[in-house]
Scaffold this active site. Sequence first.
Site, PDB file in Angstrom:
ATOM      1  N   GLY A   9       0.876  -1.175   0.000  1.00  0.00           N
ATOM      2  CA  GLY A   9       0.000   0.000   0.000  1.00  0.00           C
ATOM      3  C   GLY A   9       0.905   1.213   0.000  1.00  0.00           C
ATOM      4  CB  ALA A  10       2.531   3.101  -2.412  1.00  0.00           C
ATOM      5  N   GLY A  14       1.470   4.665   3.714  1.00  0.00           N
ATOM      6  CA  GLY A  14       2.535   3.802   3.184  1.00  0.00           C
ATOM      7  C   GLY A  14       3.711   4.615   2.664  1.00  0.00           C
ATOM      8  CG  ASP A  33      -1.252   1.458  -3.982  1.00  0.00           C
ATOM      9  OD1 ASP A  33      -1.241   1.941  -2.841  1.00  0.00           O
ATOM     10  OD2 ASP A  33      -2.298   1.394  -4.691  1.00  0.00           O
ATOM     11  NE  ARG A  82     -11.665   7.159  11.113  1.00  0.00           N
ATOM     12  CZ  ARG A  82     -11.662   7.722  12.310  1.00  0.00           C
ATOM     13  NH1 ARG A  82     -12.789   8.017  12.895  1.00  0.00           N
ATOM     14  NH2 ARG A  82     -10.531   7.997  12.923  1.00  0.00           N
ATOM     15  CB  VAL A 124      -0.743   0.699   9.277  1.00  0.00           C
ATOM     16  CG1 VAL A 124      -1.012   2.120   9.734  1.00  0.00           C
ATOM     17  CG2 VAL A 124       0.725   0.356   9.498  1.00  0.00           C
ATOM     18  NE  ARG A 157      -3.101  11.105  16.296  1.00  0.00           N
ATOM     19  CZ  ARG A 157      -3.738  10.248  15.499  1.00  0.00           C
ATOM     20  NH1 ARG A 157      -4.369   9.219  16.008  1.00  0.00           N
ATOM     21  NH2 ARG A 157      -3.749  10.417  14.194  1.00  0.00           N
ATOM     22  CG  HIS A 181      -5.650   2.331  16.630  1.00  0.00           C
ATOM     23  ND1 HIS A 181      -5.021   3.368  17.266  1.00  0.00           N
ATOM     24  CD2 HIS A 181      -5.695   2.672  15.323  1.00  0.00           C
ATOM     25  CE1 HIS A 181      -4.696   4.289  16.367  1.00  0.00           C
ATOM     26  NE2 HIS A 181      -5.097   3.889  15.190  1.00  0.00           N
TER      27      HIS A 181
HETATM   28  N1  APR Z   1      -3.670  -4.134  -2.651  1.00  0.00           N
HETATM   29  C1  APR Z   1      -2.755  -3.150  -2.664  1.00  0.00           C
HETATM   30  N2  APR Z   1      -3.039  -1.862  -2.400  1.00  0.00           N
HETATM   31  C2  APR Z   1      -4.311  -1.575  -2.124  1.00  0.00           C
HETATM   32  C3  APR Z   1      -5.330  -2.542  -2.085  1.00  0.00           C
HETATM   33  C4  APR Z   1      -4.966  -3.886  -2.381  1.00  0.00           C
HETATM   34  N3  APR Z   1      -5.862  -4.864  -2.354  1.00  0.00           N
HETATM   35  N4  APR Z   1      -6.497  -1.929  -1.781  1.00  0.00           N
HETATM   36  C5  APR Z   1      -6.216  -0.626  -1.615  1.00  0.00           C
HETATM   37  N5  APR Z   1      -4.895  -0.406  -1.833  1.00  0.00           N
HETATM   38  C6  APR Z   1      -4.166   0.838  -1.767  1.00  0.00           C
HETATM   39  C7  APR Z   1      -4.866   2.011  -2.418  1.00  0.00           C
HETATM   40  O1  APR Z   1      -4.668   2.029  -3.828  1.00  0.00           O
HETATM   41  C8  APR Z   1      -4.200   3.204  -1.708  1.00  0.00           C
HETATM   42  O2  APR Z   1      -3.088   3.708  -2.431  1.00  0.00           O
HETATM   43  O3  APR Z   1      -4.040   1.212  -0.403  1.00  0.00           O
HETATM   44  C9  APR Z   1      -3.713   2.591  -0.387  1.00  0.00           C
HETATM   45  C10 APR Z   1      -4.349   3.239   0.820  1.00  0.00           C
HETATM   46  O4  APR Z   1      -3.869   4.531   0.855  1.00  0.00           O
HETATM   47  P1  APR Z   1      -4.760   5.786   1.252  1.00  0.00           P
HETATM   48  O5  APR Z   1      -6.094   5.652   0.626  1.00  0.00           O
HETATM   49  O6  APR Z   1      -3.950   7.010   1.010  1.00  0.00           O
HETATM   50  O7  APR Z   1      -4.985   5.576   2.816  1.00  0.00           O
HETATM   51  P2  APR Z   1      -3.947   5.928   3.973  1.00  0.00           P
HETATM   52  O8  APR Z   1      -4.227   7.294   4.496  1.00  0.00           O
HETATM   53  O9  APR Z   1      -2.581   5.583   3.570  1.00  0.00           O
HETATM   54  O10 APR Z   1      -4.442   4.932   5.121  1.00  0.00           O
HETATM   55  C11 APR Z   1      -4.260   3.535   4.973  1.00  0.00           C
HETATM   56  O11 APR Z   1      -3.922   3.157   7.307  1.00  0.00           O
HETATM   57  O12 APR Z   1      -4.056   4.564   9.137  1.00  0.00           O
HETATM   58  C12 APR Z   1      -4.726   3.635   8.368  1.00  0.00           C
HETATM   59  O13 APR Z   1      -7.053   4.248   8.619  1.00  0.00           O
HETATM   60  C13 APR Z   1      -5.977   4.184   7.729  1.00  0.00           C
HETATM   61  O14 APR Z   1      -6.841   2.055   7.072  1.00  0.00           O
HETATM   62  C14 APR Z   1      -6.179   3.209   6.618  1.00  0.00           C
HETATM   63  C15 APR Z   1      -4.747   2.830   6.215  1.00  0.00           C
END
Ligand code: APR
Length: 314
Positions: A9-10, A14, A33, A82, A124, A157, A181
């Site tokens: 996840g980037a 990430g 990702d 969220r 995470v 925090r 959490h």
């Molecule tokens: N495989 C790989 N990547 C995925 C998949 C999957 N099956 N499903 C979603 N993703 C990727 C998305 O493309 C996105 O880039 O996961 C990434 C999530 O990144 P963001 O939407 O920016 O979310 P982020 O703020 O990084 O939070 C991720 O961490 O703190 C927690 O609550 C937060 O659950 C959330 C997670």
Amino acid sequence: MRNKIALYGAGNVGATTGHWLADKEIGDIVMFDIFGQTAAGKALDLYEAGPAIGFDSRITGSSDVGIIEGADVVVVTAGVPRKKDPVTGKFPSRDELVKINQDVMSQVSENIKKHAPDSIVIIVTNPLDAMCHVVKHVTGFPRERVIGQAGALDTARYKTFIALELGVSVEDVHGIVLGGHGDTMVPLPRHTSVAGIPVTELISQEKLDAIIDRTAKGGGEIVGLLGYSGYYAPAAGTAIMVESILKDKKRVIPSAVYTQGEYGYQDLFIGLPVVLGRKGVERILDMDLNEKERAMLDHSAEAVRSVVAVLGYD
Ligand code: APR
């Protein structure tokens, strides 16, 4: 051989974890990702920062999950965070995300099992404690290698607000937050000190209560400001866990861990003080909690259990 850290996840958390880790030079970083060329683009951008900042971590990214092959540590942030529903304008709670992210996490776990079977996994993705259960359930990894990032962030925090209240360096604030959490997390003022001075001697009960309340609602405060989840502090909390593991520092970082009798809990992921080293969770430290603290932790465990129940595992 250099350590390999995989960021599964980037997105915001990430990629920002990659940012903090690159500077620590504790291993080469790979980002994966599913969203287009996000991982490749962010990885290259971050890698190109190396000469300016002076780090030699190699950073690559791909939309092919094979890039995580043989990773020592896998940080999982893949999932749906969220965010405001465009139709209703409402934010889903962490717990409402459970079903959506269970599917994501099951797929993630299958991939980790296949490509990085010996890795230590740091989860995470929210709802955190429940997602840890999915990873443990699907990978079948021993509990030492499935760890949730929760307390590292919640404690950061909590310490921030204490340092702010007293006008002292964050470096001199020591404390701990246990539990799930979520809003029921358990900051422990009786175990909090400023350079060894109990915080209860420095801050009034009323102000401490306000700090505890702000800590418990810390995630929501950021969402309220940004419209989406925070990522600098969550990523920083994750990075110190990776560092403690790969450097075998054995730091004591409260983390979500699979209990097998500790603190009276059985088969439940919950935030407890753990020693993080090269084997992952190397020890769970025991704390002498008073009646009130115990009740708060039990209440938090109950809240975690109710979300875990949604997963439908036995
Ligand atoms: N495989 C790989 N990547 C995925 C998949 C999957 N099956 N499903 C979603 N993703 C990727 C998305 O493309 C996105 O880039 O996961 C990434 C999530 O990144 P963001 O939407 O920016 O979310 P982020 O703020 O990084 O939070 C991720 O961490 O703190 C927690 O609550 C937060 O659950 C959330 C997670």
